[in-house]
Structures are given as C-alpha cells and as structure tokens.
Enzyme design. Structure first.
Site, PDB file in Angstrom:
ATOM      1  N   THR A 137      -1.115   9.139 -41.509  1.00  0.00           N
ATOM      2  CA  THR A 137      -0.834  10.519 -41.889  1.00  0.00           C
ATOM      3  C   THR A 137      -1.432  10.842 -43.249  1.00  0.00           C
ATOM      4  OG1 THR A 137       1.253  10.378 -40.680  1.00  0.00           O
ATOM      5  CG2 THR A 137       1.004  12.208 -42.212  1.00  0.00           C
TER       6      THR A 137
ATOM      7  N   TYR B 149       5.448  16.106 -30.407  1.00  0.00           N
ATOM      8  CA  TYR B 149       5.469  17.439 -29.783  1.00  0.00           C
ATOM      9  C   TYR B 149       6.116  17.435 -28.401  1.00  0.00           C
ATOM     10  CZ  TYR B 149       4.133  22.116 -28.307  1.00  0.00           C
ATOM     11  OH  TYR B 149       4.177  23.412 -27.861  1.00  0.00           O
TER      12      TYR B 149
ATOM     13  N   TYR C 257       5.042   3.160 -34.953  1.00  0.00           N
ATOM     14  CA  TYR C 257       5.275   4.031 -36.106  1.00  0.00           C
ATOM     15  C   TYR C 257       6.334   5.045 -35.725  1.00  0.00           C
ATOM     16  CZ  TYR C 257       4.091   7.341 -39.911  1.00  0.00           C
ATOM     17  OH  TYR C 257       4.125   8.185 -40.993  1.00  0.00           O
TER      18      TYR C 257
ATOM     19  N   ARG D 249       8.308  13.950 -38.409  1.00  0.00           N
ATOM     20  CA  ARG D 249       7.034  14.537 -37.983  1.00  0.00           C
ATOM     21  C   ARG D 249       6.945  14.640 -36.455  1.00  0.00           C
ATOM     22  NH1 ARG D 249       2.930  15.119 -41.678  1.00  0.00           N
ATOM     23  NH2 ARG D 249       3.284  14.201 -43.736  1.00  0.00           N
TER      24      ARG D 249
ATOM     25  N   LYS E 189       6.676   0.373 -38.282  1.00  0.00           N
ATOM     26  CA  LYS E 189       6.813   1.120 -39.527  1.00  0.00           C
ATOM     27  C   LYS E 189       7.972   2.075 -39.317  1.00  0.00           C
ATOM     28  CE  LYS E 189       4.561   4.456 -42.585  1.00  0.00           C
ATOM     29  NZ  LYS E 189       3.376   5.301 -42.843  1.00  0.00           N
TER      30      LYS E 189
ATOM     31  N   ILE F  15       4.646   0.348 -45.986  1.00  0.00           N
ATOM     32  CA  ILE F  15       3.351   1.030 -45.931  1.00  0.00           C
ATOM     33  C   ILE F  15       3.498   2.233 -46.847  1.00  0.00           C
ATOM     34  CG2 ILE F  15       1.684   2.258 -44.499  1.00  0.00           C
ATOM     35  CD1 ILE F  15       2.440   0.410 -42.200  1.00  0.00           C
TER      36      ILE F  15
END
Length: 305
Positions: A49, A112, A138, A143, A167, A210
């Site tokens: 990202t 989404y 992840y 998000r 992550k 990270i």
C-alpha cells in the site's frame, strides 16, 4: 532455523515520483541505500500500500521490481506485493511471476467484494497452489472492509506449506495472540502491520513488523523492534514513546502521504509527489512533521552516540 527471512524490521517501501508523476529512479536508489546502510533493515516489501501499487501500471511495477532486485543485489531479502479481488486473475499473475531475486509474496485479503471466511480461505488456497514463492497473508480490514478471523489464518497455515505468515494490520494485538496460541507450522510468522502497535503485537506473539516509518528511520525503528523481540519491553517502549508523535502525524492525511512528506523533508526523495487520487501533504502537516523530525533526529543522535 527458519526457512524464510521474514522476521524483524521490514520496510514497506515507497515509490518516489518526479514532479511530472513518473517513477523517480534516482530517489529510489538513494532511499534503498539509506535502508541498506548498517544492515538495519531486515527485509523490504515492494509494491505494498505504501508503494502506491494501485496507481502503477503492471509494466511500471515490473520495471520498479527489476530495478530494486538489481540494486539490492542480495543484500536484503525482498517481498513483493501481489494481490487482488479477482482470484483467477491474481493466480494467473502469480504463475507468471519471475521469482528470481525475491523471497516471498505479500497478498491482501480481497477488497470491495467482502468475501466470507470460507471465501477468503478458498481465495488463498487457490493462490497458494499457483504461487512460485511463499505467501504472506495481509489482513487490513480498514482498507478491505472485512477482517480475516484468526481461525481462517490458522487453517491456511496448517493446510498449505507455502503460506508462511500474516501481516496483521487489524489494529488488535489480541488477534496476533489468538493466532500464535494455536498449533502452527514452525516457520509461520505473525508480523505487525501497525508501527505504533509493534511492541504490543510482539508481546502477543508477533516476530516483527512491516513498517512505514522505517523508510525514514530504519536504524531507530529496527532497534525498537529488536529490543521488543528480545523481551526488553521497557527499553522498546521508551523509543516508542519518542516516536508517538511522528507515527500519528504520518497517518493524519493518509498513507503514504505522510511518509512521502517526511522523506522529502529529509532530502531522501526529490519530490513530494503522489498520484491521484492521493495528494501531497498539507503545508500544516508538513510543518508539524518537520518540527517532529528535528526533535527525533536529536533523540536518535543521543541514543546512538
């Protein structure tokens, strides 16, 4: 001994742009040498990202990856971001991936379309069968819109040898504890996805981070991370307290808006440019970051004197 290198302080690398919105390879080279100095950075993540990967073409992503592999030349393990919400297409991209110079893939929970836990499991099962490299899941519900449950991460870890970590950017250290409390393959790792929560995540079983702020302060943040990993929590917390303001400011107008402003102030990149829909940090935020940076530089110089 671990079969993969993803422990410690990893950096989610930014992609510098010129004023004309092209990839700035000179700044990228300068930033990479900054990260590699003194061996502070344990691994680098390309096209996460923070790297504005959604706003790069596939050709740009490949060229940036090739450039980084060539410059790093084995001095640091590299992970590449490759994910999506079209399982079939993402799997095809993984099959086409040239694994040379790379040690793993970071793949986000589909965004989404909000899959169920079973949908997430089947998505990553499909990717695991396609990937030529180990996969790190992840989980970033802020998000994506959905949270990968700890049970789903554990199920994937147990069922697929090449799913080797997660992550965890849920913002809840207890999710790390719920994963690591289970019986897992020896090499499966949990990595913090939030700089400000690195210490509590490590206290709850994570073995690294990270990082975004690591772009600017690799030595300082690596020191914090490794102190926490060694159980020296009070010392790590003292550094975390000193970094609290900058960690907050970096995300006030979104990521990587803040970190690009900071890197520009530090003269590590030549332009504070982002691609739409992101825009550069406001003058007010840049001013606050500059003041915080100056204070943190003084603190770091005393710490490492």
């Amino acid at each position: 001994m671990s079969k993969h290198p993803f422990r410690g302080m990893g950096v989610a690398l930014v992609t510098p742009f010129t004023e004309s919105q092209e990839v700035d390879y000179k700044s990228l080279e300068r930033l990479l040498e900054h990260l590699l100095r003194d061996g502070a950075t344990d691994f680098i993540v390309i096209h996460g990202t923070t790297g504005e990967s959604p706003c790069l073409t596939r050709e740009e992503r490949q060229r940036v990856t090739d450039h980084i592999i060539e410059q790093v030349a084995g001095r640091c393990p590299l992970m590449v971001g490759l994910g999506g919400n079209n399982t079939r297409e993402t799997a095809e991209r993984l099959r086409e991936l040239d694994p040379r110079g790379l040690s793993g893939v970071l793949s986000v929970v589909p965004y989404y379309n909000k899959p169920s836990q079973e949908g997430m499991y089947r998505h990553f099962a499909h990717l695991a069968e396609a990937s030529p490299l180990p996969l790190v899941l992840y989980n970033v519900p802020g998000r994506v819109g959905v949270n990968m449950a700890p049970d789903t991460a554990v199920r994937l870890a147990r069922d697929f040898d090449n799913i080797i970590g997660i992550k965890e950017a849920s913002g809840y250290p207890q999710q790390a504890a719920q994963i690591t409390a289970c019986e897992l393959p020896e090499d499966f790792v949990v990595l913090s996805g939030d700089d400000a929560l690195t210490v509590p995540f490590i206290q709850n079983g994570a073995v690294g981070v990270i990082s975004v702020v690591g772009n600017a302060y690799p030595r300082l943040f690596s020191h914090l991370t490794h102190l926490a990993m060694e159980g020296r929590i009070n010392e790590a917390d003292m550094i975390q307290t000193e970094m609290r303001a900058i960690n907050t400011q970096l995300f006030q107008e979104g990521n990587p808006v803040g970190i690009k402003a900071l890197l520009y102030l530090m003269r590590l990149i030549d332009s504070n440019s982002l691609r739409l829909p992101l825009v550069a940090a406001s003058p007010e935020l840049s001013e606050r970051l500059d003041a915080t940076r100056k204070a943190l530089d003084i603190y770091a110089s005393h710490l490492f004197a």
